[in-house]
Scaffold this motif. Structure first.
Motif, PDB file in Angstrom:
ATOM      1  N   GLU A   1      36.664 -53.770  47.454  1.00 24.51           N
ATOM      2  CA  GLU A   1      35.612 -52.939  48.039  1.00 24.51           C
ATOM      3  C   GLU A   1      34.317 -52.982  47.233  1.00 24.51           C
ATOM      4  O   GLU A   1      33.260 -52.629  47.748  1.00 24.51           O
ATOM      5  N   ARG A   2      34.395 -53.392  45.967  1.00 27.25           N
ATOM      6  CA  ARG A   2      33.187 -53.365  45.121  1.00 27.25           C
ATOM      7  C   ARG A   2      33.044 -54.661  44.314  1.00 27.25           C
ATOM      8  O   ARG A   2      32.579 -54.674  43.189  1.00 27.25           O
ATOM      9  N   ILE A   3      33.431 -55.769  44.938  1.00 24.80           N
ATOM     10  CA  ILE A   3      33.633 -57.024  44.228  1.00 24.80           C
ATOM     11  C   ILE A   3      32.380 -57.538  43.522  1.00 24.80           C
ATOM     12  O   ILE A   3      32.473 -58.224  42.502  1.00 24.80           O
ATOM     13  N   ALA A   4      31.205 -57.225  44.043  1.00 26.38           N
ATOM     14  CA  ALA A   4      29.972 -57.734  43.430  1.00 26.38           C
ATOM     15  C   ALA A   4      29.035 -56.603  43.013  1.00 26.38           C
ATOM     16  O   ALA A   4      27.823 -56.806  42.887  1.00 26.38           O
ATOM     17  N   LYS A   5      29.584 -55.419  42.765  1.00 27.54           N
ATOM     18  CA  LYS A   5      28.744 -54.269  42.412  1.00 27.54           C
ATOM     19  C   LYS A   5      28.034 -54.485  41.079  1.00 27.54           C
ATOM     20  O   LYS A   5      26.832 -54.241  40.943  1.00 27.54           O
ATOM     21  N   LEU A   6      28.777 -54.928  40.075  1.00 26.21           N
ATOM     22  CA  LEU A   6      28.219 -55.125  38.735  1.00 26.21           C
ATOM     23  C   LEU A   6      28.212 -56.594  38.304  1.00 26.21           C
ATOM     24  O   LEU A   6      27.581 -56.942  37.303  1.00 26.21           O
ATOM     25  N   SER A   7      28.930 -57.435  39.019  1.00 24.75           N
ATOM     26  CA  SER A   7      29.059 -58.849  38.655  1.00 24.75           C
ATOM     27  C   SER A   7      27.777 -59.614  38.970  1.00 24.75           C
ATOM     28  O   SER A   7      27.077 -59.300  39.933  1.00 24.75           O
ATOM     29  N   ARG A   8      27.502 -60.654  38.150  1.00 21.20           N
ATOM     30  CA  ARG A   8      26.321 -61.487  38.367  1.00 21.20           C
ATOM     31  C   ARG A   8      26.638 -62.929  37.968  1.00 21.20           C
ATOM     32  O   ARG A   8      27.340 -63.162  36.978  1.00 21.20           O
ATOM     33  N   PRO A   9      26.083 -63.912  38.684  1.00 24.65           N
ATOM     34  CA  PRO A   9      26.265 -65.308  38.272  1.00 24.65           C
ATOM     35  C   PRO A   9      25.593 -65.548  36.920  1.00 24.65           C
ATOM     36  O   PRO A   9      24.560 -64.942  36.614  1.00 24.65           O
ATOM     37  N   PHE A  10      26.183 -66.411  36.116  1.00 23.71           N
ATOM     38  CA  PHE A  10      25.547 -66.796  34.863  1.00 23.71           C
ATOM     39  C   PHE A  10      24.350 -67.701  35.176  1.00 23.71           C
ATOM     40  O   PHE A  10      24.498 -68.686  35.920  1.00 23.71           O
ATOM     41  N   PRO A  11      23.172 -67.405  34.643  1.00 19.97           N
ATOM     42  CA  PRO A  11      21.987 -68.231  34.935  1.00 19.97           C
ATOM     43  C   PRO A  11      22.193 -69.703  34.614  1.00 19.97           C
ATOM     44  O   PRO A  11      21.700 -70.583  35.345  1.00 19.97           O
ATOM     45  N   GLU A  12      22.917 -69.995  33.534  1.00 22.18           N
ATOM     46  CA  GLU A  12      23.179 -71.390  33.164  1.00 22.18           C
ATOM     47  C   GLU A  12      23.895 -72.130  34.287  1.00 22.18           C
ATOM     48  O   GLU A  12      23.660 -73.328  34.504  1.00 22.18           O
ATOM     49  N   MET A  13      24.781 -71.425  34.971  1.00 23.36           N
ATOM     50  CA  MET A  13      25.557 -72.065  36.023  1.00 23.36           C
ATOM     51  C   MET A  13      24.732 -72.281  37.288  1.00 23.36           C
ATOM     52  O   MET A  13      24.897 -73.291  37.974  1.00 23.36           O
ATOM     53  N   LEU A  14      23.838 -71.358  37.587  1.00 27.49           N
ATOM     54  CA  LEU A  14      22.954 -71.567  38.732  1.00 27.49           C
ATOM     55  C   LEU A  14      22.082 -72.794  38.486  1.00 27.49           C
ATOM     56  O   LEU A  14      21.868 -73.612  39.394  1.00 27.49           O
ATOM     57  N   ASP A  15      21.602 -72.940  37.267  1.00 28.13           N
ATOM     58  CA  ASP A  15      20.816 -74.136  36.916  1.00 28.13           C
ATOM     59  C   ASP A  15      21.670 -75.396  37.030  1.00 28.13           C
ATOM     60  O   ASP A  15      21.210 -76.441  37.517  1.00 28.13           O
ATOM     61  N   ALA A  16      22.934 -75.296  36.584  1.00 27.45           N
ATOM     62  CA  ALA A  16      23.826 -76.454  36.626  1.00 27.45           C
ATOM     63  C   ALA A  16      24.109 -76.885  38.059  1.00 27.45           C
ATOM     64  O   ALA A  16      24.129 -78.093  38.360  1.00 27.45           O
ATOM     65  N   LEU A  17      24.325 -75.925  38.954  1.00 24.99           N
ATOM     66  CA  LEU A  17      24.587 -76.271  40.352  1.00 24.99           C
ATOM     67  C   LEU A  17      23.411 -77.042  40.937  1.00 24.99           C
ATOM     68  O   LEU A  17      23.606 -78.043  41.639  1.00 24.99           O
ATOM     69  N   ALA A  18      22.201 -76.594  40.637  1.00 21.59           N
ATOM     70  CA  ALA A  18      21.020 -77.286  41.150  1.00 21.59           C
ATOM     71  C   ALA A  18      20.904 -78.691  40.570  1.00 21.59           C
ATOM     72  O   ALA A  18      20.589 -79.653  41.290  1.00 21.59           O
ATOM     73  N   THR A  19      21.167 -78.832  39.279  1.00 22.03           N
ATOM     74  CA  THR A  19      21.109 -80.141  38.632  1.00 22.03           C
ATOM     75  C   THR A  19      22.117 -81.105  39.244  1.00 22.03           C
ATOM     76  O   THR A  19      21.795 -82.271  39.544  1.00 22.03           O
ATOM     77  N   LEU A  20      23.332 -80.623  39.441  1.00 20.29           N
ATOM     78  CA  LEU A  20      24.402 -81.474  39.972  1.00 20.29           C
ATOM     79  C   LEU A  20      24.149 -81.860  41.422  1.00 20.29           C
ATOM     80  O   LEU A  20      24.363 -83.012  41.819  1.00 20.29           O
ATOM     81  N   GLU A  21      23.696 -80.903  42.212  1.00 27.32           N
ATOM     82  CA  GLU A  21      23.379 -81.218  43.608  1.00 27.32           C
ATOM     83  C   GLU A  21      22.276 -82.265  43.680  1.00 27.32           C
ATOM     84  O   GLU A  21      22.332 -83.189  44.513  1.00 27.32           O
ATOM     85  N   GLY A  22      21.291 -82.143  42.794  1.00 29.21           N
ATOM     86  CA  GLY A  22      20.206 -83.121  42.766  1.00 29.21           C
ATOM     87  C   GLY A  22      20.678 -84.514  42.391  1.00 29.21           C
ATOM     88  O   GLY A  22      20.069 -85.508  42.788  1.00 29.21           O
ATOM     89  N   ALA A  23      21.777 -84.582  41.641  1.00 31.47           N
ATOM     90  CA  ALA A  23      22.335 -85.865  41.221  1.00 31.47           C
ATOM     91  C   ALA A  23      23.400 -86.381  42.189  1.00 31.47           C
ATOM     92  O   ALA A  23      24.016 -87.424  41.935  1.00 31.47           O
ATOM     93  N   GLY A  24      23.624 -85.660  43.285  1.00 31.08           N
ATOM     94  CA  GLY A  24      24.600 -86.097  44.276  1.00 31.08           C
ATOM     95  C   GLY A  24      26.037 -85.826  43.903  1.00 31.08           C
ATOM     96  O   GLY A  24      26.962 -86.431  44.461  1.00 31.08           O
ATOM     97  N   VAL A  25      26.258 -84.917  42.962  1.00 34.68           N
ATOM     98  CA  VAL A  25      27.621 -84.561  42.539  1.00 34.68           C
ATOM     99  C   VAL A  25      28.157 -83.449  43.443  1.00 34.68           C
ATOM    100  O   VAL A  25      27.465 -82.453  43.689  1.00 34.68           O
ATOM    101  N   GLY A  26      29.381 -83.614  43.935  1.00 42.39           N
ATOM    102  CA  GLY A  26      30.009 -82.583  44.748  1.00 42.39           C
ATOM    103  C   GLY A  26      30.467 -81.411  43.898  1.00 42.39           C
ATOM    104  O   GLY A  26      30.708 -81.561  42.694  1.00 42.39           O
ATOM    105  N   LEU A  27      30.616 -80.250  44.526  1.00 44.67           N
ATOM    106  CA  LEU A  27      30.991 -79.032  43.823  1.00 44.67           C
ATOM    107  C   LEU A  27      32.223 -78.399  44.449  1.00 44.67           C
ATOM    108  O   LEU A  27      32.378 -78.395  45.672  1.00 44.67           O
TER     109      LEU A  27
END
Length: 225
Positions: free
Chosen positions: A82-108
């Motif tokens: 019921e409150r799965i994302a109330k206090l949780s947050r993505p790590f900024p490093e990982m958001l940057d990594a997802l963008a880098t990998l997508e730009g390089a054509g790497v699947g996730l």
């Protein structure tokens, strides 16, 4: 697809400890169990709800019947959902990594011992779900981490191959799984583990602020094409 990056979720992609710890304390407070400090409960987070419940009871010197612990676990899952994302947050490093990998054509993909429905709900809450080819939870297959089949079946379902995959995790269980599956692992030091990542000898060891995407691409460059 230029390789596949598979991520653990709790403590790796998303800082979920605040919601998990709060849920544990709320459920056990209903039974008169004193709250456990976040810093003391953090090493148990990566081992699941049962481990957090058991650790809190042990710290308080309280023993509950098995049936009552089962009830605590069921309440935990309900309250957390019921409150799965109330206090949780993505790590900024990982958001940057997802963008880098997508730009390089790497699947996730994601391979987590969180239940699949909760994993998808959490990723959806942050607008991340559609970025992953496949999300495997603890109940997706007949096995879960540290069984290597959990990771290898995730790779298969994401359209990848073991020899072109890098795993990213934060815990002893993640390292055990990757080693058993013969997949290189990037280990982050800021997650939830009962054994420090610095003692687990991952293929790449990263701290807060390090470039996760670059480390994954570097490892992929070392793999056999």
């Amino acid at each position: 697809m230029n390789g596949l990056a598979v991520f653990d979720l709790d403590g790796t992609l998303v800082d979920t400890a605040p919601d998990l710890i709060d849920t544990t304390n709320v459920v056990l407070a209903r039974r008169g169990v004193p709250a456990m400090k976040a810093a003391d409960l953090l090493p148990h987070v990566g081992l699941g709800a049962r481990a957090m419940i058991d650790a809190t009871l042990l710290a308080a010197g309280i023993t509950l019947p098995d049936a009552e612990i089962d009830a605590c676990h069921a309440e935990f899952l309900s309250h957390y959902g019921e409150r799965i994302a109330k206090l949780s947050r993505p790590f900024p490093e990982m958001l940057d990594a997802l963008a880098t990998l997508e730009g390089a054509g790497v699947g996730l993909a994601v391979c987590t011992n969180k239940r699949e429905a909760n994993a998808k709900a959490l990723l959806s809450a942050f607008g991340l779900l559609d970025r992953f080819r496949f999300v495997a939870g603890a109940d997706t297959f007949a096995v879960s981490k540290p069984d290597p089949g959990h990771l290898t079946m995730t790779i298969d379902n994401a359209g990848g191959t073991v020899d072109r995959t890098v795993y990213v995790g934060d815990s002893r269980v993640d390292v055990m799984t990757a080693r058993a599956a013969n997949v290189p692992i990037v280990g982050v030091t800021y997650g939830y583990t009962d054994v420090p990542m610095t003692a687990l000898d991952p293929d790449r060891l990263l701290n807060r602020g390090d470039d996760v995407g670059a480390a994954i691409l570097e490892l992929m460059g070392c793999l056999t094409v």
